[in-house]
Design a protein around this motif. Structure first.
Motif, PDB file in Angstrom:
ATOM      1  N   ASN A  81      -8.053  -3.456  -9.601  1.00 19.92           N
ATOM      2  CA  ASN A  81      -6.841  -4.155  -9.165  1.00 19.92           C
ATOM      3  C   ASN A  81      -7.101  -5.637  -8.893  1.00 19.92           C
ATOM      4  O   ASN A  81      -8.248  -6.082  -8.832  1.00 19.92           O
ATOM      5  CB  ASN A  81      -6.177  -3.446  -7.974  1.00 19.92           C
ATOM      6  CG  ASN A  81      -6.955  -3.546  -6.687  1.00 19.92           C
ATOM      7  OD1 ASN A  81      -7.773  -4.440  -6.467  1.00 19.92           O
ATOM      8  ND2 ASN A  81      -6.714  -2.611  -5.780  1.00 19.92           N
ATOM      9  N   GLU A  82      -6.023  -6.373  -8.730  1.00 17.72           N
ATOM     10  CA  GLU A  82      -6.093  -7.827  -8.561  1.00 17.72           C
ATOM     11  C   GLU A  82      -6.868  -8.246  -7.313  1.00 17.72           C
ATOM     12  O   GLU A  82      -7.500  -9.297  -7.288  1.00 17.72           O
ATOM     13  CB  GLU A  82      -4.675  -8.434  -8.500  1.00 17.72           C
ATOM     14  CG  GLU A  82      -3.861  -8.239  -9.762  1.00 17.72           C
ATOM     15  CD  GLU A  82      -3.280  -6.826  -9.890  1.00 17.72           C
ATOM     16  OE1 GLU A  82      -3.076  -6.131  -8.868  1.00 17.72           O
ATOM     17  OE2 GLU A  82      -3.044  -6.406 -11.038  1.00 17.72           O
ATOM     18  N   ARG A  83      -6.796  -7.435  -6.261  1.00 16.18           N
ATOM     19  CA  ARG A  83      -7.491  -7.752  -5.004  1.00 16.18           C
ATOM     20  C   ARG A  83      -8.969  -7.358  -5.051  1.00 16.18           C
ATOM     21  O   ARG A  83      -9.697  -7.594  -4.088  1.00 16.18           O
ATOM     22  CB  ARG A  83      -6.809  -7.050  -3.834  1.00 16.18           C
ATOM     23  CG  ARG A  83      -5.396  -7.529  -3.581  1.00 16.18           C
ATOM     24  CD  ARG A  83      -4.756  -6.867  -2.366  1.00 16.18           C
ATOM     25  NE  ARG A  83      -5.020  -5.452  -2.244  1.00 16.18           N
ATOM     26  CZ  ARG A  83      -4.258  -4.472  -2.729  1.00 16.18           C
ATOM     27  NH1 ARG A  83      -3.157  -4.761  -3.380  1.00 16.18           N
ATOM     28  NH2 ARG A  83      -4.586  -3.210  -2.561  1.00 16.18           N
ATOM     29  N   LEU A  84      -9.382  -6.706  -6.145  1.00 19.59           N
ATOM     30  CA  LEU A  84     -10.756  -6.216  -6.318  1.00 19.59           C
ATOM     31  C   LEU A  84     -11.113  -5.193  -5.245  1.00 19.59           C
ATOM     32  O   LEU A  84     -12.278  -5.024  -4.901  1.00 19.59           O
ATOM     33  CB  LEU A  84     -11.764  -7.379  -6.309  1.00 19.59           C
ATOM     34  CG  LEU A  84     -11.505  -8.500  -7.305  1.00 19.59           C
ATOM     35  CD1 LEU A  84     -12.544  -9.598  -7.162  1.00 19.59           C
ATOM     36  CD2 LEU A  84     -11.454  -7.975  -8.729  1.00 19.59           C
ATOM     37  N   SER A  85     -10.099  -4.503  -4.712  1.00 23.97           N
ATOM     38  CA  SER A  85     -10.316  -3.552  -3.624  1.00 23.97           C
ATOM     39  C   SER A  85     -10.272  -2.094  -4.083  1.00 23.97           C
ATOM     40  O   SER A  85     -10.565  -1.192  -3.304  1.00 23.97           O
ATOM     41  CB  SER A  85      -9.262  -3.759  -2.534  1.00 23.97           C
ATOM     42  OG  SER A  85      -7.964  -3.535  -3.073  1.00 23.97           O
ATOM     43  N   ASN A 135      -2.732   3.377  -3.454  1.00 21.77           N
ATOM     44  CA  ASN A 135      -3.657   2.987  -2.387  1.00 21.77           C
ATOM     45  C   ASN A 135      -4.864   3.909  -2.276  1.00 21.77           C
ATOM     46  O   ASN A 135      -5.790   3.635  -1.527  1.00 21.77           O
ATOM     47  CB  ASN A 135      -2.921   2.966  -1.046  1.00 21.77           C
ATOM     48  CG  ASN A 135      -1.804   1.963  -1.049  1.00 21.77           C
ATOM     49  OD1 ASN A 135      -1.977   0.838  -1.477  1.00 21.77           O
ATOM     50  ND2 ASN A 135      -0.638   2.373  -0.605  1.00 21.77           N
ATOM     51  N   ARG A 160      -6.999  -0.225 -10.510  1.00 27.66           N
ATOM     52  CA  ARG A 160      -5.653  -0.659 -10.907  1.00 27.66           C
ATOM     53  C   ARG A 160      -4.817   0.589 -11.161  1.00 27.66           C
ATOM     54  O   ARG A 160      -5.292   1.564 -11.731  1.00 27.66           O
ATOM     55  CB  ARG A 160      -5.721  -1.501 -12.173  1.00 27.66           C
ATOM     56  CG  ARG A 160      -4.372  -1.992 -12.663  1.00 27.66           C
ATOM     57  CD  ARG A 160      -4.501  -2.782 -13.963  1.00 27.66           C
ATOM     58  NE  ARG A 160      -5.539  -3.783 -13.924  1.00 27.66           N
ATOM     59  CZ  ARG A 160      -5.415  -5.030 -13.429  1.00 27.66           C
ATOM     60  NH1 ARG A 160      -4.260  -5.403 -12.926  1.00 27.66           N
ATOM     61  NH2 ARG A 160      -6.424  -5.870 -13.443  1.00 27.66           N
ATOM     62  N   ARG A 195      -9.377   3.444  -3.758  1.00 31.58           N
ATOM     63  CA  ARG A 195      -9.917   2.166  -3.304  1.00 31.58           C
ATOM     64  C   ARG A 195     -11.425   2.259  -3.138  1.00 31.58           C
ATOM     65  O   ARG A 195     -11.980   3.336  -2.954  1.00 31.58           O
ATOM     66  CB  ARG A 195      -9.238   1.713  -2.028  1.00 31.58           C
ATOM     67  CG  ARG A 195      -9.532   2.520  -0.806  1.00 31.58           C
ATOM     68  CD  ARG A 195      -8.593   2.085   0.295  1.00 31.58           C
ATOM     69  NE  ARG A 195      -7.621   3.128   0.464  1.00 31.58           N
ATOM     70  CZ  ARG A 195      -7.528   3.873   1.547  1.00 31.58           C
ATOM     71  NH1 ARG A 195      -8.296   3.644   2.569  1.00 31.58           N
ATOM     72  NH2 ARG A 195      -6.647   4.815   1.616  1.00 31.58           N
TER      73      ARG A 195
END
Length: 104
Positions: free
Chosen positions: A45-49, A24, A52, A27
């Motif tokens: 990451n997959e959430r584009l936040s 986390n 990865r 970010r």
């Protein structure tokens, strides 16, 4: 006194603890879209936040934590990575987690 290449390297190049602290942590916060577009998709990451991670380790971290590390996207790394400085509170917390001595 003879100086070696390691005398001039950042302590981060022999650490990497902050890049292996939490999935986390790396970010995105203040980056604009143009800056984020520079980061290769395989590291986002997959959430584009954020970055990865493989477990707690940022996918852009190369090398062995506590020995020799480097960032594969150093020149375009996110702001959160730029603000973590050797010896600051976040650095100390990450180094403690990996059993590394605190920088002074």
């Amino acid at each position: 006194m003879h100086r070696t290449a390691s005398d001039h390297e950042s302590p981060c190049q022999a650490c990497g603890a902050c890049c292996s602290y939490s999935p986390n942590w790396p970010r995105f916060t203040t980056e604009d879209d143009a800056a984020l577009d520079l980061i290769p998709e395989r590291f986002v990451n997959e959430r584009l936040s954020g970055m990865r991670c493989d477990g707690d380790r940022c996918s852009a971290l190369s090398g062995k934590v506590g020995d020799k590390t480097s960032c594969l996207i150093y020149t375009i790394r996110p702001e959160v990575c730029r603000t973590c400085m050797p010896g600051d509170v976040e650095c100390a917390m990450a180094r403690r987690r990996h059993g590394l001595p605190i920088l002074v």
